[in-house]
Design an enzyme around this catalytic site. Sequence first.
Site, PDB file in Angstrom:
ATOM      1  N   GLU A   1       0.783  -1.614  -0.181  1.00 51.37           N
ATOM      2  CA  GLU A   1      -0.148  -0.288  -0.373  1.00 51.37           C
ATOM      3  C   GLU A   1       1.022   1.353   0.068  1.00 51.37           C
ATOM      4  OE1 GLU A   1      -2.085   1.793   3.484  1.00 51.37           O
ATOM      5  OE2 GLU A   1      -3.308  -0.105   2.833  1.00 51.37           O
TER       6      GLU A   1
ATOM      7  N   HIS B   1      -1.784  -8.489  -1.233  1.00 47.86           N
ATOM      8  CA  HIS B   1      -2.489  -7.611  -1.565  1.00 47.86           C
ATOM      9  C   HIS B   1      -0.255  -6.948  -2.878  1.00 47.86           C
ATOM     10  CE1 HIS B   1      -4.117  -7.029   2.429  1.00 47.86           C
ATOM     11  NE2 HIS B   1      -5.093  -6.158   1.868  1.00 47.86           N
TER      12      HIS B   1
END
Length: 197
Positions: free
Chosen positions: A92, A119
Site C-alpha cells: 500500500e 496485497h
Amino acid sequence: MAHDLLMLVGDYVEDWEVIVPYQALQTVGHDVDAVCPDKDAGDTVVTAVHDFTGEQTYSEKPGHTFELSATFDDIDAESYDGLVIPGGRAPEYLRTYDGVIDCVQHFFEEDKPVAALCHAPQLLNAAGVIEGRALTSYPAVRAEVESGGGEWHDGVTVDGNLVTGRVFTDHVEWISEFLDVLGTDIQHGEPMPASDD
C-alpha cells in the site's frame, strides 16, 4: 541453477508471506536480497500477522522483526533474475516510491519471473503492469486488479512469468509454481540412515 532474486518488503509486510518464501527460496539454493526503501542492510521492518478468525476481513496482530539483507538504494534491478513481492500492508505504501515503481516495471519489461502474493497487486497496479494479465490477489484487492485491466482468478494463477497467490495459505502451490517458472531443479537424494548413537 541458482538465481539472484529480489524481494520488496516494507513495514507491516505480512509475517508468513515474507519469512516463508524468503527461507524456502534460499533452502533450494537461490540468493535472495530483501530490501525496503529508506532502509539499509541490517535494518529491520516489522511484520504483521493476518489472521482469519470469522470476521468479515482478517485481523492484524503484531508479528516479528525481519532483517533486510541489502540496501534498496544500492541495488541494480538488472542484476536480479526474479522478483518476489509479499503482501500485508507494505504494498500500500511501497507504491508511493518512484524507485520501487521503476524497479517493478523493469522486471516486467525484461519478462523476468515475478511472484506476487495477497496485497502485492496493489503495487503491480500502481506500476501499470497488469493490464491484460490473469492474476489473483487477496479477494478485497480484486477491484484494484480489475480497475488496472487485469483478469482476477480465485486461486494461484500463472500468466507467463507472473505467479500470483491469494494469501499465505497458497504458499505451497504459489512457491512451487514460482520455482517452476524459475526453472529450479530440485534433486532429492536418499534419506540418511538414522544414527545408532
